[in-house]
Design an enzyme around this catalytic site. Sequence first.
Site, PDB file in Angstrom:
ATOM      1  N   LYS A 149       0.843  -1.201   0.000  1.00  0.00           N
ATOM      2  CA  LYS A 149       0.000   0.000   0.000  1.00  0.00           C
ATOM      3  C   LYS A 149       0.878   1.251   0.000  1.00  0.00           C
ATOM      4  O   LYS A 149       2.082   1.185   0.253  1.00  0.00           O
ATOM      5  CB  LYS A 149      -0.924  -0.002   1.221  1.00  0.00           C
ATOM      6  CG  LYS A 149      -0.214   0.034   2.564  1.00  0.00           C
ATOM      7  CD  LYS A 149      -1.214  -0.002   3.704  1.00  0.00           C
ATOM      8  CE  LYS A 149      -0.488   0.025   5.058  1.00  0.00           C
ATOM      9  NZ  LYS A 149      -1.430   0.090   6.192  1.00  0.00           N
TER      10      LYS A 149
ATOM     11  N   TYR B 228      17.054  30.770   5.559  1.00  0.00           N
ATOM     12  CA  TYR B 228      16.081  31.562   6.305  1.00  0.00           C
ATOM     13  C   TYR B 228      16.427  31.645   7.788  1.00  0.00           C
ATOM     14  O   TYR B 228      16.846  30.662   8.402  1.00  0.00           O
ATOM     15  CB  TYR B 228      14.687  30.962   6.166  1.00  0.00           C
ATOM     16  CG  TYR B 228      14.099  31.093   4.784  1.00  0.00           C
ATOM     17  CD1 TYR B 228      13.715  32.328   4.278  1.00  0.00           C
ATOM     18  CD2 TYR B 228      13.909  29.967   3.992  1.00  0.00           C
ATOM     19  CE1 TYR B 228      13.167  32.443   3.012  1.00  0.00           C
ATOM     20  CE2 TYR B 228      13.361  30.062   2.724  1.00  0.00           C
ATOM     21  CZ  TYR B 228      12.989  31.304   2.240  1.00  0.00           C
ATOM     22  OH  TYR B 228      12.441  31.417   0.985  1.00  0.00           O
TER      23      TYR B 228
END
Length: 362
Positions: A42, A259
Amino acid sequence: MNTPEYPFNNSYIEVDREVLRNNARYLQANLNEGVRTMAVVKADAYGHGAAEVCRTVGRFYDRFAVANVTEAVELRKSGVTHPILVFGVPTSRMAKAYKEFDLTAVISANDHFELLEPGTTCHVEIDTGMGRLGMSVNRLEELRDKVDAFSGGEKKLHIEGIMTHFATADEKDTRYIEHQKEQIGRLRSVFNNVLPVHAANSAASLAHPDTHFDMVRHGIALYGYDPSPDPGTGLHPAMKWKSSVAQCKKIRKGESISYGATWQAPEDGYYAVVPAGYADGYRRNLSGMMPVLIEGNWYRQVGRVTMDYVMIWLGKDAHEPGTEVLLMGGERNHAGLWAEAMDTIPYEICCGIHPKVPRKMV
Protein backbone atom coordinates in the site's frame (compact mmCIF):
# COMPACT_ATOMS: atom_id res chain seq x y z
CA MET A 1 31.24 13.91 -11.72
CA ASN A 2 28.09 11.75 -11.91
CA THR A 3 25.15 12.70 -14.11
CA PRO A 4 21.78 11.52 -12.76
CA GLU A 5 19.67 9.38 -15.07
CA TYR A 6 16.78 11.81 -14.67
CA PRO A 7 18.14 14.99 -16.34
CA PHE A 8 14.94 16.98 -15.86
CA ASN A 9 14.39 16.09 -12.20
CA ASN A 10 16.14 17.67 -9.27
CA SER A 11 16.26 14.44 -7.28
CA TYR A 12 15.32 10.79 -7.69
CA ILE A 13 14.82 7.57 -5.74
CA GLU A 14 16.74 4.36 -6.38
CA VAL A 15 15.40 1.11 -4.97
CA ASP A 16 17.80 -1.83 -4.91
CA ARG A 17 16.12 -4.99 -6.20
CA GLU A 18 18.62 -7.36 -4.61
CA VAL A 19 18.26 -5.68 -1.22
CA LEU A 20 14.50 -6.18 -1.44
CA ARG A 21 14.97 -9.81 -2.37
CA ASN A 22 17.44 -10.37 0.46
CA ASN A 23 15.01 -8.80 2.91
CA ALA A 24 12.30 -11.13 1.63
CA ARG A 25 14.60 -14.15 1.99
CA TYR A 26 15.47 -13.14 5.55
CA LEU A 27 11.82 -12.72 6.48
CA GLN A 28 10.88 -16.07 4.92
CA ALA A 29 13.65 -17.78 6.87
CA ASN A 30 12.13 -16.51 10.11
CA LEU A 31 8.69 -18.04 9.51
CA ASN A 32 7.19 -21.15 10.98
CA GLU A 33 6.87 -24.03 8.53
CA GLY A 34 3.86 -23.89 6.24
CA VAL A 35 2.98 -20.25 6.94
CA ARG A 36 1.83 -18.34 3.87
CA THR A 37 2.96 -14.81 3.13
CA MET A 38 1.48 -11.49 2.10
CA ALA A 39 3.54 -8.46 1.06
CA VAL A 40 1.95 -5.14 1.95
CA VAL A 41 2.46 -2.73 -0.94
CA LYS A 42 0.00 0.00 0.00
CA ALA A 43 0.96 3.67 -0.34
CA ASP A 44 2.94 2.82 -3.48
CA ALA A 45 4.86 0.19 -1.52
CA TYR A 46 5.64 2.70 1.23
CA GLY A 47 7.02 5.04 -1.41
CA HIS A 48 9.20 2.42 -3.14
CA GLY A 49 7.05 1.92 -6.26
CA ALA A 50 4.35 -0.74 -5.87
CA ALA A 51 4.29 -2.31 -9.33
CA GLU A 52 8.06 -2.78 -9.47
CA VAL A 53 8.17 -4.08 -5.89
CA CYS A 54 5.53 -6.67 -6.80
CA ARG A 55 7.51 -7.76 -9.83
CA THR A 56 10.72 -7.90 -7.78
CA VAL A 57 9.51 -9.97 -4.81
CA GLY A 58 6.55 -11.78 -6.33
CA ARG A 59 8.20 -15.18 -6.19
CA PHE A 60 8.59 -14.87 -2.42
CA TYR A 61 4.95 -13.99 -1.64
CA ASP A 62 1.62 -15.72 -2.03
CA ARG A 63 -0.35 -12.48 -2.30
CA PHE A 64 -0.18 -8.71 -1.98
CA ALA A 65 -2.17 -6.21 0.07
CA VAL A 66 -3.09 -2.60 -0.61
CA ALA A 67 -5.06 0.12 1.13
CA ASN A 68 -7.82 0.73 -1.40
CA VAL A 69 -9.38 -0.38 -4.65
CA THR A 70 -7.63 2.34 -6.67
CA GLU A 71 -4.22 0.97 -5.68
CA ALA A 72 -5.33 -2.57 -6.50
CA VAL A 73 -6.68 -1.66 -9.93
CA GLU A 74 -3.43 0.14 -10.75
CA LEU A 75 -1.51 -3.04 -9.92
CA ARG A 76 -3.81 -5.15 -12.07
CA LYS A 77 -3.36 -2.76 -14.98
CA SER A 78 0.41 -2.95 -14.52
CA GLY A 79 0.27 -6.72 -14.97
CA VAL A 80 0.28 -8.00 -11.37
CA THR A 81 -1.58 -11.34 -11.24
CA HIS A 82 -1.13 -12.37 -7.59
CA PRO A 83 -4.21 -12.33 -5.35
CA ILE A 84 -4.63 -8.79 -3.97
CA LEU A 85 -6.28 -8.10 -0.62
CA VAL A 86 -7.81 -4.63 -0.27
CA PHE A 87 -7.68 -3.51 3.37
CA GLY A 88 -10.05 -0.57 2.88
CA VAL A 89 -13.75 -0.38 3.68
CA PRO A 90 -15.89 -1.49 0.71
CA THR A 91 -18.69 0.76 -0.54
CA SER A 92 -21.54 0.22 -2.98
CA ARG A 93 -19.73 2.39 -5.51
CA MET A 94 -16.75 0.04 -5.64
CA ALA A 95 -18.55 -3.28 -5.08
CA LYS A 96 -18.39 -4.33 -8.75
CA ALA A 97 -14.66 -3.63 -8.98
CA TYR A 98 -13.77 -6.49 -6.65
CA LYS A 99 -15.10 -9.06 -9.10
CA GLU A 100 -14.17 -7.15 -12.24
CA PHE A 101 -10.50 -6.97 -11.23
CA ASP A 102 -10.37 -10.21 -9.20
CA LEU A 103 -9.73 -8.47 -5.87
CA THR A 104 -10.26 -9.73 -2.34
CA ALA A 105 -12.44 -7.53 -0.14
CA VAL A 106 -12.25 -7.11 3.62
CA ILE A 107 -15.58 -7.35 5.45
CA SER A 108 -15.22 -5.16 8.51
CA ALA A 109 -18.91 -4.41 9.23
CA ASN A 110 -22.15 -6.37 9.04
CA ASP A 111 -23.58 -4.41 6.11
CA HIS A 112 -20.63 -5.42 3.92
CA PHE A 113 -22.06 -8.93 3.58
CA GLU A 114 -25.09 -7.55 1.75
CA LEU A 115 -23.16 -4.86 -0.09
CA LEU A 116 -20.69 -7.14 -1.90
CA GLU A 117 -21.74 -8.93 -5.05
CA PRO A 118 -22.31 -12.69 -4.84
CA GLY A 119 -19.13 -14.59 -5.62
CA THR A 120 -16.81 -11.90 -4.28
CA THR A 121 -13.73 -13.24 -2.52
CA CYS A 122 -13.31 -11.74 0.93
CA HIS A 123 -11.71 -11.95 4.35
CA VAL A 124 -13.54 -11.07 7.55
CA GLU A 125 -11.85 -8.56 9.87
CA ILE A 126 -12.32 -8.80 13.62
CA ASP A 127 -11.17 -6.13 16.05
CA THR A 128 -9.28 -7.93 18.81
CA GLY A 129 -7.93 -4.72 20.33
CA MET A 130 -6.55 -2.45 17.61
CA GLY A 131 -9.58 -0.17 17.93
CA ARG A 132 -9.77 0.76 14.27
CA LEU A 133 -11.70 -1.35 11.74
CA GLY A 134 -13.30 -4.74 12.26
CA MET A 135 -16.28 -6.38 13.91
CA SER A 136 -16.47 -6.80 17.65
CA VAL A 137 -14.69 -9.77 19.14
CA ASN A 138 -17.55 -9.88 21.66
CA ARG A 139 -20.04 -11.01 18.99
CA LEU A 140 -18.20 -13.96 17.52
CA GLU A 141 -21.10 -16.43 17.58
CA GLU A 142 -23.33 -13.97 15.75
CA LEU A 143 -20.58 -13.36 13.21
CA ARG A 144 -20.05 -17.09 12.70
CA ASP A 145 -23.73 -17.47 11.89
CA LYS A 146 -23.48 -14.58 9.43
CA VAL A 147 -20.49 -16.19 7.73
CA ASP A 148 -22.36 -19.48 7.50
CA ALA A 149 -25.40 -17.74 5.99
CA PHE A 150 -23.31 -16.11 3.28
CA SER A 151 -21.30 -19.21 2.49
CA GLY A 152 -24.17 -20.73 0.50
CA GLY A 153 -27.28 -19.83 -1.45
CA GLU A 154 -27.87 -17.02 -3.93
CA LYS A 155 -25.88 -14.47 -1.92
CA LYS A 156 -22.88 -16.74 -1.54
CA LEU A 157 -19.55 -15.02 -0.96
CA HIS A 158 -16.18 -16.73 -1.18
CA ILE A 159 -15.09 -16.17 2.43
CA GLU A 160 -11.55 -17.48 2.58
CA GLY A 161 -10.03 -16.09 5.78
CA ILE A 162 -10.19 -14.11 9.01
CA MET A 163 -7.88 -11.23 9.81
CA THR A 164 -7.07 -8.99 12.74
CA HIS A 165 -4.28 -6.57 13.59
CA PHE A 166 -1.90 -6.13 16.52
CA ALA A 167 -1.66 -2.71 18.13
CA THR A 168 1.58 -3.14 20.11
CA ALA A 169 3.68 -5.79 18.36
CA ASP A 170 6.56 -3.30 18.14
CA GLU A 171 6.54 -2.55 21.88
CA LYS A 172 8.71 -4.19 24.56
CA ASP A 173 5.72 -4.46 26.90
CA THR A 174 3.96 -7.62 25.73
CA ARG A 175 0.89 -7.47 27.97
CA TYR A 176 -1.44 -6.04 25.35
CA ILE A 177 -0.36 -8.37 22.57
CA GLU A 178 -0.90 -11.26 24.97
CA HIS A 179 -4.43 -9.95 25.52
CA GLN A 180 -5.00 -9.84 21.77
CA LYS A 181 -3.62 -13.35 21.34
CA GLU A 182 -6.19 -14.56 23.87
CA GLN A 183 -8.94 -12.96 21.79
CA ILE A 184 -7.58 -14.62 18.64
CA GLY A 185 -7.64 -17.95 20.45
CA ARG A 186 -11.33 -17.36 21.20
CA LEU A 187 -12.18 -16.57 17.59
CA ARG A 188 -10.28 -19.59 16.29
CA SER A 189 -12.24 -21.75 18.69
CA VAL A 190 -15.60 -20.26 17.71
CA PHE A 191 -14.83 -20.79 14.03
CA ASN A 192 -13.48 -24.29 14.75
CA ASN A 193 -10.20 -23.42 12.99
CA VAL A 194 -12.00 -23.83 9.65
CA LEU A 195 -11.00 -20.46 8.19
CA PRO A 196 -7.32 -19.47 7.92
CA VAL A 197 -6.31 -16.63 10.25
CA HIS A 198 -3.73 -13.89 9.70
CA ALA A 199 -2.76 -11.29 12.26
CA ALA A 200 1.03 -10.81 12.31
CA ASN A 201 2.49 -7.65 10.83
CA SER A 202 6.25 -7.16 10.37
CA ALA A 203 6.96 -6.69 14.07
CA ALA A 204 4.88 -9.67 15.16
CA SER A 205 6.35 -11.82 12.41
CA LEU A 206 9.86 -11.13 13.69
CA ALA A 207 9.34 -10.93 17.45
CA HIS A 208 6.34 -13.20 18.12
CA PRO A 209 6.54 -16.43 16.12
CA ASP A 210 3.51 -17.80 17.98
CA THR A 211 1.39 -15.24 16.09
CA HIS A 212 2.25 -16.50 12.61
CA PHE A 213 -0.91 -18.64 12.50
CA ASP A 214 -1.77 -19.38 8.84
CA MET A 215 -0.29 -16.30 7.15
CA VAL A 216 1.81 -13.22 7.96
CA ARG A 217 1.82 -9.74 6.45
CA HIS A 218 5.20 -8.17 5.73
CA GLY A 219 5.19 -4.41 5.34
CA ILE A 220 7.94 -2.11 6.58
CA ALA A 221 10.35 -5.00 7.18
CA LEU A 222 10.35 -5.89 3.49
CA TYR A 223 11.70 -2.41 2.75
CA GLY A 224 14.51 -2.82 5.25
CA TYR A 225 13.35 -1.50 8.63
CA ASP A 226 12.96 -3.81 11.61
CA PRO A 227 10.09 -2.57 13.83
CA SER A 228 10.38 -5.36 16.40
CA PRO A 229 11.17 -4.48 20.03
CA ASP A 230 14.75 -5.77 19.67
CA PRO A 231 15.74 -5.16 16.03
CA GLY A 232 18.07 -7.64 14.41
CA THR A 233 20.59 -7.02 11.67
CA GLY A 234 19.17 -9.11 8.85
CA LEU A 235 17.30 -6.31 7.10
CA HIS A 236 18.71 -3.44 5.06
CA PRO A 237 17.07 -0.30 3.64
CA ALA A 238 16.34 -0.68 -0.07
CA MET A 239 15.71 3.00 -0.80
CA LYS A 240 18.25 5.69 -1.65
CA TRP A 241 17.31 9.28 -2.34
CA LYS A 242 19.81 11.08 -4.55
CA SER A 243 20.28 14.55 -5.96
CA SER A 244 23.23 16.57 -7.23
CA VAL A 245 25.09 19.77 -6.50
CA ALA A 246 23.30 22.70 -8.19
CA GLN A 247 25.88 25.30 -7.15
CA CYS A 248 29.06 25.31 -5.07
CA LYS A 249 29.61 28.67 -3.45
CA LYS A 250 32.29 30.36 -1.36
CA ILE A 251 31.39 31.66 2.07
CA ARG A 252 33.34 33.69 4.60
CA LYS A 253 33.58 33.07 8.30
CA GLY A 254 30.53 34.46 10.11
CA GLU A 255 28.31 34.68 7.03
CA SER A 256 24.91 32.99 7.34
CA ILE A 257 22.96 30.49 5.29
CA SER A 258 19.21 30.19 4.64
CA TYR A 259 16.08 31.56 6.30
CA GLY A 260 16.44 33.03 9.76
CA ALA A 261 20.22 33.21 9.47
CA THR A 262 20.35 30.38 12.02
CA TRP A 263 23.75 29.04 10.91
CA GLN A 264 26.98 30.92 10.36
CA ALA A 265 30.14 29.58 8.72
CA PRO A 266 32.78 28.70 11.34
CA GLU A 267 35.56 29.57 8.84
CA ASP A 268 36.10 30.54 5.23
CA GLY A 269 35.09 27.71 2.95
CA TYR A 270 32.48 26.34 0.57
CA TYR A 271 28.90 25.21 0.68
CA ALA A 272 26.76 23.29 -1.82
CA VAL A 273 23.20 24.13 -2.79
CA VAL A 274 21.27 20.92 -3.49
CA PRO A 275 17.85 21.01 -5.21
CA ALA A 276 15.64 19.06 -2.81
CA GLY A 277 13.51 20.54 -0.06
CA TYR A 278 10.33 20.14 1.90
CA ALA A 279 8.23 20.28 -1.29
CA ASP A 280 9.97 17.02 -2.19
CA GLY A 281 9.63 15.46 1.26
CA TYR A 282 12.88 16.58 2.89
CA ARG A 283 11.33 17.66 6.18
CA ARG A 284 11.93 21.19 7.40
CA ASN A 285 12.19 20.04 11.01
CA LEU A 286 15.24 18.00 9.99
CA SER A 287 17.11 21.25 9.41
CA GLY A 288 20.76 20.86 10.38
CA MET A 289 20.30 17.28 11.59
CA MET A 290 21.21 14.77 8.87
CA PRO A 291 24.47 14.43 6.91
CA VAL A 292 24.76 13.78 3.18
CA LEU A 293 27.34 11.79 1.24
CA ILE A 294 29.30 13.40 -1.61
CA GLU A 295 32.14 11.56 -3.34
CA GLY A 296 32.79 9.33 -0.36
CA ASN A 297 32.75 12.09 2.28
CA TRP A 298 30.05 12.96 4.78
CA TYR A 299 29.02 16.61 5.10
CA ARG A 300 26.57 18.48 7.33
CA GLN A 301 23.33 19.86 6.06
CA VAL A 302 23.23 23.37 7.51
CA GLY A 303 20.70 26.15 7.79
CA ARG A 304 16.97 25.72 7.45
CA VAL A 305 15.61 23.34 4.85
CA THR A 306 13.75 25.40 2.26
CA MET A 307 10.93 24.44 -0.10
CA ASP A 308 13.23 23.50 -2.97
CA TYR A 309 16.80 23.43 -1.61
CA VAL A 310 19.06 22.30 1.17
CA MET A 311 22.52 23.69 1.83
CA ILE A 312 25.55 21.57 2.67
CA TRP A 313 28.66 22.81 4.51
CA LEU A 314 31.72 21.52 2.65
CA GLY A 315 34.47 23.19 4.65
CA LYS A 316 37.59 23.47 2.51
CA ASP A 317 36.26 21.06 -0.13
CA ALA A 318 34.64 22.16 -3.36
CA HIS A 319 32.45 19.99 -5.59
CA GLU A 320 31.46 20.67 -9.17
CA PRO A 321 27.81 21.26 -10.13
CA GLY A 322 26.27 17.95 -11.13
CA THR A 323 28.17 15.92 -8.53
CA GLU A 324 25.94 13.24 -7.01
CA VAL A 325 24.61 13.78 -3.48
CA LEU A 326 23.18 10.96 -1.36
CA LEU A 327 20.45 12.68 0.63
CA MET A 328 19.09 9.55 2.30
CA GLY A 329 19.86 5.85 2.33
CA GLY A 330 23.42 5.48 3.57
CA GLU A 331 24.66 4.01 6.83
CA ARG A 332 24.52 7.46 8.48
CA ASN A 333 21.36 8.88 6.92
CA HIS A 334 18.83 6.15 6.08
CA ALA A 335 15.11 6.61 6.75
CA GLY A 336 15.33 4.88 10.12
CA LEU A 337 17.81 7.51 11.32
CA TRP A 338 15.67 10.30 9.86
CA ALA A 339 12.77 8.86 11.85
CA GLU A 340 14.77 8.76 15.07
CA ALA A 341 15.79 12.37 14.58
CA MET A 342 12.15 13.37 14.09
CA ASP A 343 10.73 11.11 16.81
CA THR A 344 8.59 9.27 14.29
CA ILE A 345 8.73 6.02 12.30
CA PRO A 346 10.41 5.15 8.98
CA TYR A 347 6.99 4.45 7.43
CA GLU A 348 6.23 8.18 7.57
CA ILE A 349 9.61 9.14 6.11
CA CYS A 350 9.41 6.78 3.13
CA CYS A 351 5.77 7.54 2.41
CA GLY A 352 6.41 11.26 2.78
CA ILE A 353 8.73 11.63 -0.21
CA HIS A 354 6.62 13.38 -2.83
CA PRO A 355 5.34 11.26 -5.76
CA LYS A 356 6.88 13.79 -8.17
CA VAL A 357 10.30 12.42 -7.18
CA PRO A 358 10.83 9.58 -9.72
CA ARG A 359 11.50 6.04 -8.54
CA LYS A 360 13.58 3.40 -10.28
CA MET A 361 14.67 -0.13 -9.45
CA VAL A 362 18.40 -0.71 -9.83
